[in-house]
Design a protein around this motif. Structure first.
Motif, short mmCIF file in Angstrom:
data_model
loop_
_atom_site.label_atom_id
_atom_site.label_comp_id
_atom_site.label_asym_id
_atom_site.label_seq_id
_atom_site.Cartn_x
_atom_site.Cartn_y
_atom_site.Cartn_z
N VAL A 60 0.87 -1.18 0.00
CA VAL A 60 0.00 0.00 0.00
C VAL A 60 0.91 1.23 0.00
CG1 VAL A 60 -1.75 1.31 1.24
CG2 VAL A 60 -1.81 -1.20 1.27
N ASP A 61 0.80 2.04 -1.05
CA ASP A 61 1.55 3.28 -1.12
C ASP A 61 0.62 4.46 -0.89
OD1 ASP A 61 0.10 3.25 -3.42
OD2 ASP A 61 1.81 3.16 -4.78
N ALA A 62 1.18 5.67 -1.04
CA ALA A 62 0.40 6.87 -0.77
C ALA A 62 -0.75 7.04 -1.75
CB ALA A 62 1.32 8.10 -0.80
N GLN A 63 -0.52 6.67 -3.03
CA GLN A 63 -1.57 6.82 -4.03
C GLN A 63 -2.75 5.90 -3.74
OE1 GLN A 63 -0.20 6.20 -8.02
NE2 GLN A 63 -2.23 6.58 -8.94
N ILE A 64 -2.43 4.65 -3.40
CA ILE A 64 -3.50 3.71 -3.07
C ILE A 64 -4.27 4.19 -1.85
CG2 ILE A 64 -4.00 1.36 -2.32
CD1 ILE A 64 -3.29 1.57 -5.24
N PHE A 65 -3.55 4.70 -0.85
CA PHE A 65 -4.23 5.17 0.36
C PHE A 65 -5.12 6.37 0.06
CE2 PHE A 65 -4.46 7.80 4.18
CZ PHE A 65 -4.99 6.89 5.07
N GLN A 66 -4.65 7.29 -0.77
CA GLN A 66 -5.47 8.46 -1.11
C GLN A 66 -6.73 8.06 -1.85
OE1 GLN A 66 -2.90 11.10 -3.22
NE2 GLN A 66 -1.71 11.68 -1.40
N GLU A 67 -6.62 7.05 -2.71
CA GLU A 67 -7.82 6.56 -3.38
C GLU A 67 -8.79 5.95 -2.37
OE1 GLU A 67 -6.63 3.87 -6.37
OE2 GLU A 67 -5.62 5.38 -7.62
N ALA A 68 -8.26 5.22 -1.41
CA ALA A 68 -9.13 4.62 -0.39
C ALA A 68 -9.77 5.69 0.48
CB ALA A 68 -8.32 3.64 0.46
N VAL A 69 -8.99 6.72 0.82
CA VAL A 69 -9.53 7.82 1.62
C VAL A 69 -10.61 8.56 0.85
CG1 VAL A 69 -8.98 10.06 2.64
CG2 VAL A 69 -7.51 8.10 3.06
N GLY A 70 -10.44 8.68 -0.49
CA GLY A 70 -11.48 9.31 -1.29
C GLY A 70 -12.78 8.55 -1.22
N ILE A 71 -12.68 7.23 -1.17
CA ILE A 71 -13.91 6.42 -1.02
C ILE A 71 -14.54 6.66 0.34
CG2 ILE A 71 -14.81 4.06 -0.93
CD1 ILE A 71 -12.64 3.28 -2.92
N LEU A 72 -13.69 6.80 1.38
CA LEU A 72 -14.23 7.04 2.72
C LEU A 72 -14.87 8.40 2.85
CD1 LEU A 72 -11.38 5.58 4.97
CD2 LEU A 72 -13.62 4.59 4.53
N LYS A 73 -14.37 9.37 2.10
CA LYS A 73 -14.90 10.72 2.21
C LYS A 73 -16.22 10.91 1.47
CE LYS A 73 -10.63 13.32 2.94
NZ LYS A 73 -9.74 14.37 2.41
N LEU A 74 -16.56 9.98 0.58
CA LEU A 74 -17.79 10.16 -0.19
C LEU A 74 -19.04 10.28 0.68
CD1 LEU A 74 -17.28 7.87 -3.31
CD2 LEU A 74 -17.34 10.36 -3.23
N PRO A 75 -19.21 9.40 1.69
CA PRO A 75 -20.42 9.58 2.50
C PRO A 75 -20.42 10.89 3.29
CG PRO A 75 -19.50 7.38 2.78
CD PRO A 75 -18.47 8.20 2.06
N GLN A 76 -19.23 11.45 3.57
CA GLN A 76 -19.18 12.66 4.36
C GLN A 76 -19.48 13.90 3.55
OE1 GLN A 76 -15.31 12.71 6.15
NE2 GLN A 76 -15.58 10.74 7.19
N VAL A 77 -19.27 13.84 2.23
CA VAL A 77 -19.51 14.99 1.38
C VAL A 77 -20.96 14.98 0.93
CG1 VAL A 77 -18.87 16.16 -0.76
CG2 VAL A 77 -17.13 14.98 0.60
N PRO A 78 -21.71 16.03 1.13
CA PRO A 78 -23.11 16.03 0.69
C PRO A 78 -23.20 16.00 -0.82
CG PRO A 78 -22.46 18.19 1.46
CD PRO A 78 -21.32 17.27 1.78
N ALA A 79 -24.27 15.43 -1.32
CA ALA A 79 -24.50 15.35 -2.75
C ALA A 79 -24.63 16.75 -3.35
CB ALA A 79 -25.75 14.53 -3.05
N VAL A 80 -24.07 16.90 -4.55
CA VAL A 80 -24.10 18.19 -5.21
C VAL A 80 -25.50 18.41 -5.77
CG1 VAL A 80 -23.11 19.62 -7.02
CG2 VAL A 80 -21.67 18.00 -5.76
N VAL A 81 -26.19 19.31 -5.21
CA VAL A 81 -27.55 19.63 -5.64
C VAL A 81 -27.61 21.13 -5.87
CG1 VAL A 81 -29.98 19.56 -5.05
CG2 VAL A 81 -28.46 17.74 -4.29
N SER A 82 -28.12 21.49 -7.02
CA SER A 82 -28.21 22.91 -7.34
C SER A 82 -29.16 23.58 -6.36
CB SER A 82 -28.74 23.10 -8.76
OG SER A 82 -30.02 22.48 -8.89
#
Length: 449
Positions: free
Chosen positions: A250-272
């Motif tokens: 596991v390198d930094a790039q793989i970890f950042q991709e995994a963290v991006g998946i974890l952050k998805l539920p925390q970011v609200p859906a983009v709604v106009s």
């Protein structure tokens, strides 16, 4: 699912407290030693605090495994439940639940049990986990138990988040720290401790090679801020991402991709964002509806007031009489009514005779003016003078205007060639006896000129 891919015996990063993966850093090892020493020295009240996910529950489980069998332990995981069930859980943990029943007072039963434990040289430990949720009354009750329990018998441990300090200060006062024998606090891990924590868990899981690269460890520490629970979640997702890419490290790039998946539920859906609609917009009927209702109500109230004002006058005017537009002297003459004396009582009715109905008032009587009132006053004065003259005249002349038809004497009709009776004129013969009816007629003609 990735254990076979990395040749692991079991999953290294899991959220449940598993003491087989226990790793004690400097802070955690020191906190565990303080709690063990406090139990050996029979400290009455101890506090273990730390941020969420720092490993308090894991440390409590390790402490319970290190205690001797002569120490009875009651571990309360949720102090916010009903007080009866709290007492029942304590009684079951310490071993005297057979002595306590529902509806009984808990303090006398606890005192009797602690006294027997003291005689048998045994200790009792009550651990309240998630103590920041404890009710104030129960916390005050625990403090009284710690003060008045038999010596070297009862120890209380309150383990909770940092908010526990404010709860104890609110309940026990500013001197709450003096009542606490041991206060251990857990802090987040440093970057070096984060690396040792990850490698120790992978080693206990059966890893034969380094899985997390140094750059990935730095990213893990930066993202998790050294909180053990967050480290477990992030590392587990990173190993899943490496497994999907068929990578053994596991390198930094793989970890950042995994963290991006974890952050998805925390970011609200983009709604106009919805376009704000001004309240005064004419196309929107809803804001104007209350104004329309108010206008309708105001108009209705106005109509009611107008109808209430004019309705009595409309009812008072007979339907068959129409009021003339202008007031004329002739109309004033016809509406003169001078109340001189009380109206005469009607004679008793004979059999078969119908009662006389008074004539209705004319429409002109409802329209009085100051001139008319002055005129009536003058007529009233003349009539009063006439009454006085009648009283002095020994031979009064009967009035043809007021006498009833039945009592009027028969007078032969006047000849056609006979001159009519001259009209009354007070200027011609002042000494003549005045006729009241003629005076009134003369006054009416004079006013109408």
């Amino acid at each position: 699912m990735y254990c076979s891919h990395f040749n692991l015996k079991k999953k290294p990063f899991q959220l449940s407290a598993d003491n087989s993966f226990l790793w004690l850093g400097n802070t955690h090892a020191r906190a565990l030693d303080l709690l063990k020493t406090g139990i050996d020295e029979a400290q009455r009240l101890m506090v273990l605090s730390g941020d969420i996910g720092t490993g308090k529950t894991t440390l409590i489980h390790e402490l319970c495994h290190c205690l001797p069998q002569t120490t009875a332990v009651a571990h309360i995981t949720d102090p916010s439940i009903e007080r009866h069930y709290l007492f029942l859980s304590i009684a079951q943990g310490l071993g005297f639940d057979g002595l306590y029943g529902e509806g009984e007072k808990f303090a006398p039963v606890l005192w009797a049990f602690l006294k027997r434990q003291s005689q048998a040289q045994k200790k009792c430990l009550i651990i309240i986990d998630e103590a920041h949720l404890i009710p104030e009354q129960f916390l005050a009750l625990l403090s009284s138990w710690a003060k008045f329990a038999p010596e070297n018998t009862l120890t209380l441990i309150l383990a909770g988040q940092l908010e526990l300090h404010q709860v104890m200060e609110k309940t026990l006062g500013l001197s709450w720290q003096k009542q606490v024998g041991v206060h251990a606090m857990l802090s987040p891990l440093e970057e070096r401790q984060t690396r040792d924590y990850i490698n120790r868990r992978l080693e206990l899981a059966g890893a034969t090679h380094r899985i997390f690269m140094p750059d990935a460890v730095r990213e893990v520490h930066r993202y998790t801020k050294g909180i053990p629970r967050r480290i477990n979640i992030a590392c587990d997702q990173a190993m899943i991402a490496a497994y999907t890419k068929d990578m053994q490290t596991v390198d930094a790039q793989i970890f950042q991709e995994a963290v991006g998946i974890l952050k998805l539920p925390q970011v609200p859906a983009v709604v106009s964002p919805p376009v704000p609609v001004p309240q005064a917009q004419p196309t929107d009927p809803k804001p104007r509806r209350p104004k329309k209702i108010l206008a309708i109500l105001a108009a209705a109230v106005l109509l009611i007031v107008i109808a209430y004002s004019f309705y009595p006058r409309i009812l008072s005017v007979p339907d068959q009489i129409s009021l003339p537009p202008n007031k004329t002297p002739a109309l004033q003459k016809g509406m003169v009514i001078v109340p001189t004396t009380p109206p005469p009582q009607a004679p008793p009715l004979e059999p078969g005779q119908a009662p006389q109905v008074p004539a209705e008032k004319t429409a002109a009587e409802y329209d009085r003016t100051p001139d008319m009132d002055e005129f009536i006053k003058e007529v009233f004065i003349m009539d009063k003078a006439d009454s006085m003259a009648r009283a002095l005249d020994p031979f009064p002349r009967p009035s043809t205007h007021k006498a009833p038809a039945s009592e009027t004497p028969a007078v032969p009709p006047a000849s056609r060639n006979q001159d009519p009776e001259p009209a009354y004129d007070p200027t011609q013969d002042p000494s003549a006896q005045p006729d009241p009816d003629a005076a009134i007629d003369w006054l009416i003609r004079k006013k109408s000129r």
